[in-house]
Each structure stands twice: as structure tokens, then as C-alpha cells.
Design an enzyme around this catalytic site. Structure first.
Site, mmCIF file in Angstrom:
data_model
loop_
_atom_site.group_PDB
_atom_site.id
_atom_site.type_symbol
_atom_site.label_atom_id
_atom_site.label_comp_id
_atom_site.label_asym_id
_atom_site.label_seq_id
_atom_site.Cartn_x
_atom_site.Cartn_y
_atom_site.Cartn_z
ATOM 1 N N GLY A 11 0.834 -1.212 0.000
ATOM 2 C CA GLY A 11 0.000 0.000 0.000
ATOM 3 C C GLY A 11 0.860 1.250 0.000
ATOM 4 N N ARG A 72 1.418 -5.110 -5.250
ATOM 5 C CA ARG A 72 1.453 -6.268 -4.358
ATOM 6 C C ARG A 72 1.748 -7.440 -5.287
ATOM 7 N NH1 ARG A 72 -0.621 -4.283 0.373
ATOM 8 N NH2 ARG A 72 -2.381 -2.860 0.280
ATOM 9 N N ASP A 103 5.173 -5.205 6.274
ATOM 10 C CA ASP A 103 5.734 -6.472 6.727
ATOM 11 C C ASP A 103 5.924 -7.488 5.587
ATOM 12 O OD1 ASP A 103 6.631 -7.821 9.058
ATOM 13 O OD2 ASP A 103 4.944 -9.188 8.766
ATOM 14 N N THR A 127 3.681 2.209 5.974
ATOM 15 C CA THR A 127 2.314 1.676 5.900
ATOM 16 C C THR A 127 1.434 2.455 6.867
ATOM 17 O OG1 THR A 127 0.869 -0.181 6.496
ATOM 18 C CG2 THR A 127 3.068 -0.213 7.454
ATOM 19 N N ASP A 129 -0.916 1.350 8.375
ATOM 20 C CA ASP A 129 -1.372 0.448 9.446
ATOM 21 C C ASP A 129 -0.524 0.581 10.720
ATOM 22 O OD1 ASP A 129 -3.088 -0.381 7.480
ATOM 23 O OD2 ASP A 129 -1.925 -2.152 6.955
ATOM 24 N N ASP A 131 1.915 -1.180 11.727
ATOM 25 C CA ASP A 131 1.879 -2.512 12.348
ATOM 26 C C ASP A 131 3.188 -3.288 12.194
ATOM 27 O OD1 ASP A 131 1.764 -2.899 9.640
ATOM 28 O OD2 ASP A 131 0.139 -4.355 9.680
ATOM 29 N N ARG A 173 -5.832 -2.896 8.529
ATOM 30 C CA ARG A 173 -5.709 -4.358 8.365
ATOM 31 C C ARG A 173 -6.041 -5.032 9.685
ATOM 32 N NH1 ARG A 173 -3.567 -6.793 3.903
ATOM 33 N NH2 ARG A 173 -2.641 -4.916 3.081
HETATM 34 O O1 F6P Z 1 -1.826 -1.939 4.288
HETATM 35 C C1 F6P Z 1 -2.436 -0.734 3.953
HETATM 36 C C2 F6P Z 1 -3.893 -0.938 3.664
HETATM 37 O O2 F6P Z 1 -4.431 0.302 3.278
HETATM 38 C C3 F6P Z 1 -4.710 -1.589 4.765
HETATM 39 O O3 F6P Z 1 -5.063 -0.691 5.785
HETATM 40 C C4 F6P Z 1 -5.878 -2.125 3.996
HETATM 41 O O4 F6P Z 1 -6.495 -3.208 4.675
HETATM 42 C C5 F6P Z 1 -5.258 -2.562 2.711
HETATM 43 O O5 F6P Z 1 -4.048 -1.824 2.584
HETATM 44 C C6 F6P Z 1 -6.081 -2.333 1.483
HETATM 45 O O6 F6P Z 1 -5.409 -2.903 0.426
HETATM 46 P P1 F6P Z 1 -5.729 -2.598 -1.090
HETATM 47 O O7 F6P Z 1 -5.312 -1.167 -1.364
HETATM 48 O O8 F6P Z 1 -4.884 -3.571 -1.834
HETATM 49 O O9 F6P Z 1 -7.188 -2.766 -1.269
#
Ligand code: F6P
Length: 321
Positions: A11, A72, A103, A127, A129, A131, A173
Site C-alpha cells: 500500500g 502487491r 511487513d 504503511t 497500518d 503494524d 488491516r
Molecule cells: O496496508 C495498507 C492498507 O491500506 C490496509 O489498511 C488495507 O487493509 C489494505 O491496505 C487495502 O489494500 P488494497 O489497497 O490492496 O485494497
């Protein structure tokens, strides 16, 4: 001259562009040739690796997202594609790589390091998050918190004009950091995160008493991990007896003009990363804890569980009493 590359993975966060700018400038200051790897690990596999210069980072500091894009990558899980990625780095003569990500990106970085024989890697936690184990702060969190603060303040304006409960779902997340800090700093009446068990009966007694005392609206901030925003909204209607609405903040939380704090943190994270690489460390992560920057070996970060600070959790536990 030695060559150094940077990529963004997972992200995106606001502050990545500031990091790219610092990366180019500090690489030149250290007499190295900076490279951008576009599209994260996907670009490493497909050889989207290009020399970078001042013109590439002009005017980007104020923009959210990442100019070099992110991904990703599923293919990166496979050894064959990682080998392709390493061969590409070697063909360009790149000896150092900085990776901005979370992570999952760091786990990939560790594999690359084990399989690449000689290329040095350094990660920067980026991130919303927040985390990542070993660091109190990940790039982009401050901007995301400010975006959420603005959103909740706006929702409060409309909530306070009606008799309604607003259930606001935040990202994060599996981690409740973003939710808890947002709930506390927005003055929310309810906060639900995976780290703290909650008792709806206690909330109900408390909220009904407040309604009897004249309270007219509620703000509840709920972490996406719990997947129960709609359920909580129904609970407000059926159990507490107040009309409700749900707002899922979604990807708005990842964008926006980077805060001053994130711009400064980006500069420091990158400076520490490049310095650590030049010391010859094979695979490390720049962490920010107890008010200072430190580098940790990848094993201390990527395979550990992030835990919120006890003081913050304690504040969260006061909800619903
Ligand atoms: O890891 C960052 C994040 O924004 C999380 O908070 C969320 O769950 C996820 O990515 C969303 O992922 P995507 O942008 O692939 O839908």
C-alpha cells in the site's frame, strides 16, 4: 560509481515521494548513482529499473502516493521470479536497494537478501497500518491520521445536527492503531479494535444513560479488521434506540498532501537507510523508537508481531466503561 536503487511495495503512503526526493539527493551527496525501480517487486522482475535524477523528483514532495508506483506482487513469492529480479539488479550493477513497504514487503526483502549473494538491502516501514514490529512509527501514519481526523470532524458536524449515531470504519488491516488514535483524538464515544475486547451491554447502559441526560449523537470508530460496522450500526438502532449511519473511509485514508511530520520522517528514514547500507549491513530495517532512529536486523522485524504501547492500550481500555 556505486549504484543504489529504491522501490515502493504494498500500500502506498503519503511521504513516499518525499523519501524518493531525499533518496536522489542523498545518493548524489554520497557519490552514488540512484536508480528507481518502478511498480515495486513487479518492476524488479520485469526490469523497470531506471537511473533517477533531480528532474524526476522536482515538485513531488507535496504529492501523496508514489511517483514510481507500487504493487502487491504475487509472482515475487516464487523463487524463479525472484531470481529474475536479482539477475536484473546485477545486470544494472546495483549493489544496494532501499525498500519502502510493510511487513510482507520485508519478508520478500529477506528472501532476496538470502538469494542475491552480495546485494545489500535496507527497509523503511511505510504503511498507514503502523503494524511493523520494532518501530513505533511507519511513514505515512501521521498524514493518514490527519485525513481521518478531518473526516471525523466533518462527520461530527452533521451528526451533531441530527439525533444519530455514526459508525466510522477505518483501515489498519489487523491492527487497531489507526482506529484507536483516531477515536481518541477525535473525541469518539466508542472505539472497537481487535486488540481490546469490548462489552456491548456496558456500552448500551452507558449510552442510554447519556441519552437520558440529553446526549443527542454518538461517534463510533471501528477497525476494518472486526468486519462489524453494519452490525454495530444495527445495534445502535435496535438496542440503543438511535438512528444510525455507516461511513467506510476506505482509500481516502491512504492519500492526501503529506504532513510536515511525514516529510521530515521520510528524509530521516532515507538518510539512515543509505548510511546503514554504506556500512555494509546485509539486510536491515530502519526503525524509529523511543524518540530516535536505529537499524535492526531483518529477523528482529519481519517475523515478529507488532504490539501497541501499553499506555496507548490503557487509554483504549477506558472506552465502554
Ligand atoms: O496496508 C495498507 C492498507 O491500506 C490496509 O489498511 C488495507 O487493509 C489494505 O491496505 C487495502 O489494500 P488494497 O489497497 O490492496 O485494497
Amino acid at each position: 560509481m556505486e549504484k543504489i536503487a529504491i522501490l515502493c511495495s504494498g500500500g502506498d503512503v503519503s511521504g513516499m515521494n518525499a523519501a524518493l526526493k531525499r533518496f536522489v539527493e542523498y545518493s548524489f551527496a554520497k557519490k552514488m548513482v540512484p536508480y528507481f525501480i518502478h511498480n515495486g517487486y513487479e518492476g524488479m522482475i520485469d526490469d523497470h529499473i531506471y537511473p533517477a535524477g533531480y528532474k524526476d523528483v522536482a515538485g513531488i514532495i507535496s504529492r501523496g502516493g508514489t511517483k514510481i508506483r507500487s504493487s502487491r506482487s504475487k509472482r515475487f513469492m516464487e523463487e524463479g521470479y525472484r531470481k529474475q529480479a536479482i539477475d536484473n539488479l546485477k545486470a544494472h550493477g546495483i549493489g544496494y536497494v532501499v525498500i519502502l513497504g510493510g511487513d510482507g514487503s520485508f519478508k520478500g526483502m529477506q528472501k532476496l537478501s538470502q538469494e542475491s549473494d552480495g546485494i545489500r538491502f535496507c527497509g523503511i516501514g511505510a504503511t498507514i497500518d503502523n503494524d511493523i514490529a520494532g518501530t513505533d512509527y511507519c511513514l505515512g501514519v501521521d498524514t493518514a491520521l490527519n485525513v481521518i481526523k478531518y473526516a471525523i470532524d466533518s462527520i461530527r458536524d452533521t451528526a451533531s445536527s441530527f439525533s444519530r449515531a455514526f459508525v466510522i470504519e477505518t483501515m489498519g488491516r489487523e491492527c487497531g492503531y489507526l482506529t484507536l488514535v483516531s477515536a481518541l483524538t477525535s473525541g469518539a464515544e466508542m472505539c472497537l479494535i481487535p486488540e481490546i475486547p469490548y462489552d456491548l451491554e456496558r456500552y448500551k447502559t452507558n449510552f442510554q444513560k447519556q441519552i437520558q441526560d440529553g446526549r443527542e449523537y454518538f461517534i463510533a470508530v471501528v477497525c476494518e479488521a472486526l468486519k462489524n460496522s453494519q452490525e454495530i450500526a444495527k445495534w445502535f438502532e435496535n438496542e440503543v434506540g438511535i438512528e444510525s449511519r455507516v461511513t467506510v473511509l476506505g482509500h481516502i485514508q491512504r492519500g492526501g498532501n503529506p504532513s510536515v511530520y511525514d516529510r521530515l520522517m521520510a528524509f530521516d528514514f532515507v538518510t539512515y537507510a543509505i548510511d546503514e547500507l554504506l556500512k555494509g549491513t546485509e539486510c536491515s530495517v530502519v526503525c524509529y523508537s523511543n524518540g530516535g532512529f536505529h537499524t535492526k536486523m531483518i529477523e528482529e522485524v519481519a517475523f515478529q508481531t507488532y504490539k501497541m504501547k501499553p499506555d496507548l492500550l490503557k487509554l483504549g481500555e477506558e472506552y465502554g466503561r
